[in-house]
Scaffold this active site. Structure first.
Site, PDB file in Angstrom:
ATOM      1  CG  HIS A 101     110.865  71.467  18.833  1.00 14.28           C
ATOM      2  ND1 HIS A 101     112.085  72.037  19.123  1.00 14.28           N
ATOM      3  CD2 HIS A 101     110.928  70.204  19.337  1.00 14.28           C
ATOM      4  CE1 HIS A 101     112.836  71.176  19.774  1.00 14.28           C
ATOM      5  NE2 HIS A 101     112.156  70.046  19.912  1.00 14.28           N
TER       6      HIS A 101
ATOM      7  CG  ASP B  75     117.070  74.301  19.819  1.00 16.34           C
ATOM      8  OD1 ASP B  75     116.410  73.924  18.827  1.00 16.34           O
ATOM      9  OD2 ASP B  75     118.208  74.812  19.740  1.00 16.34           O
TER      10      ASP B  75
END
Length: 421
Positions: A392, A396
């Site tokens: 992450h 995204d």
């Protein structure tokens, strides 16, 4: 004249290995290019060949020792011949018995090629022992190992094969103990045993734990209707096999679908290095393969430029060489994205861990018939859960979901892969 046997170059960034097994003992004759030791590295187990013919003179290191590339591990007397060892006196020729006849039949069957059961049983052995088992057609579960910690050696296999051919019972051919590490306890006593992790297992543990510690891991899920792919395989599998001499599997479809997704979501094909993001204009897909000594990830180079047949051939070749223990360091170096298929083991759903320094991994699972709603009606369809784990820090949530959705749509409508949609 004594010739030094040194640890050969093991591949880029690999500087040392561990002696897993000696295949030749002092006094044994050695042929040129014949393996004398099995060496465990971070990724693969490799055989160390002798550059000359002669006799094994001395072991400079022991099993379990860590050795660096270029280190001397043994001496071989070049051109020498092995001192004759007294051969065991021949046992009285027994009258033919059912067991002898059965052994002969098994030996004749071995000449026709190893069975699938024998190949499966040999997968947990070192490369040299595995080759001996498949060559002689001996069931390794019936042989008692004489190596360290009860390991099976090449000599054990050859002795069992010779004993079977002569029709005399070999000491190692007695009923084998249960495959558990420790012998069965009596009187209710329970035991435990400590076994040193192989070098490969230690590396796998460090890399996977490192991925959890360093990356911000997250997983997104979706489900795929496999109807279109199954129908395509059923319709074209015979023609495909006849033309390309390879079976049309599911992995080719998912690899091509992943290439589409990575083209549209380049972050999933990139990685973080320091304070920079490294993007790739190519797709090298690492394919997780279960090998005898642990999980390995050989790489399909330029998967985005290859067709189904070439991808399927690469995967089949990797699987075969993983079983034989002949994958090289070059086969597993690099990779920009990974596909792991836990479905072959029956997994319904999982959260795969990324393969550092990569930033994403696609997890495939088993196909099962499930009721789904289509056009207001409940129908039974072959469904598969798919998962995308990602870092992450770089990817995204919107990008991860988009990438997985592209894969889903390409599998449910394979025409998309032909017209690049």
């Amino acid at each position: 004249m004594a010739t030094e046997i040194k640890v050969p170059a093991l591949g880029e960034s690999v500087t040392e290995g561990t002696i897993g097994e000696w295949l030749k003992q002092p006094g044994d004759p050695v042929e040129a290019d014949e393996p004398i030791a099995s060496l465990e590295t971070d990724k693969v187990a490799v055989d160390v060949p002798s550059p000359v013919a002669g006799v094994m003179s001395e072991h400079k290191v022991a099993v379990g020792d860590t050795v660096e590339v270029g280190a001397v591990i043994a001496l071989i007397e070049e051109g020498a011949s092995a001192s004759p060892s007294p051969s065991p006196s021949p046992a009285p020729s027994p009258s033919p018995s059912p067991a002898t006849s059965e052994a002969k039949e098994q030996d004749d069957g071995a000449k026709e090629g190893p069975s699938e059961e024998l190949i499966a049983a040999a997968q947990t052995l070192s490369p040299a022992v595995r080759r001996a088992v498949l060559e002689h057609g001996v069931d390794p579960s019936t042989i008692k190992g004489t190596g360290k910690d009860g390991r099976l050696t090449k000599e054990d296999v050859i002795a069992a094969a010779e004993a079977r051919k002569s029709g005399s019972p070999a000491p190692s051919a007695a009923p084998a103990p249960a495959p558990s590490p420790a012998p069965a306890a009596t009187g209710g006593e329970r035991r435990e045993e400590r076994v040193k992790m192989t070098r490969m297992r230690q590396t796998i543990a460090k890399r996977l734990k490192g991925a959890q510690d360093n990356a911000a891991l997250l997983t997104t899920f979706n489900d795929v209707d496999m109807t279109a792919v199954i129908e395509a395989r059923s319709k074209y599998k015979d023609m495909f096999a006849k033309k390309h001499d390879i079976r049309l599997g599911f992995m080719g479809f998912f690899a091509k679908a992943a290439c589409l997704a990575l083209k549209d979501v380049p972050a999933a094909n990139a990685y973080i290095e320091g304070d920079e993001i490294v993007y790739h204009d190519y797709v090298d897909i690492s394919v997780a393969v279960s090998a005898p000594n642990g999980l390995v990830v050989p790489v399909i180079r330029d998967a985005d430029k290859k067709g189904f047949a070439r991808i399927e051939k690469d995967i089949a070749d990797f699987g075969q060489r993983a079983k034989e223990g002949t994958l090289t360091m070059e086969d597993m170096s690099g990779g920009t994205f990974t596909i792991s298929n836990g479905g072959v083991f029956g997994s319904l759903m999982s959260t795969p861990i990324i393969n550092p320094p990569q930033s994403a991994v696609l997890g495939l699972h088993r196909i099962e018939d499930r009721p789904v709603a289509i056009n207001g009606e409940v129908v039974i369809r072959p469904m598969m859960y798919i998962a995308l784990s990602y870092d992450h820090r770089l990817i995204d949530g919107r990008e991860a979901v988009t990438a997985l959705k592209i894969i889903k749509e390409a599998i449910e409508d394979p025409t998309r892969m032909l017209i690049d949609l």
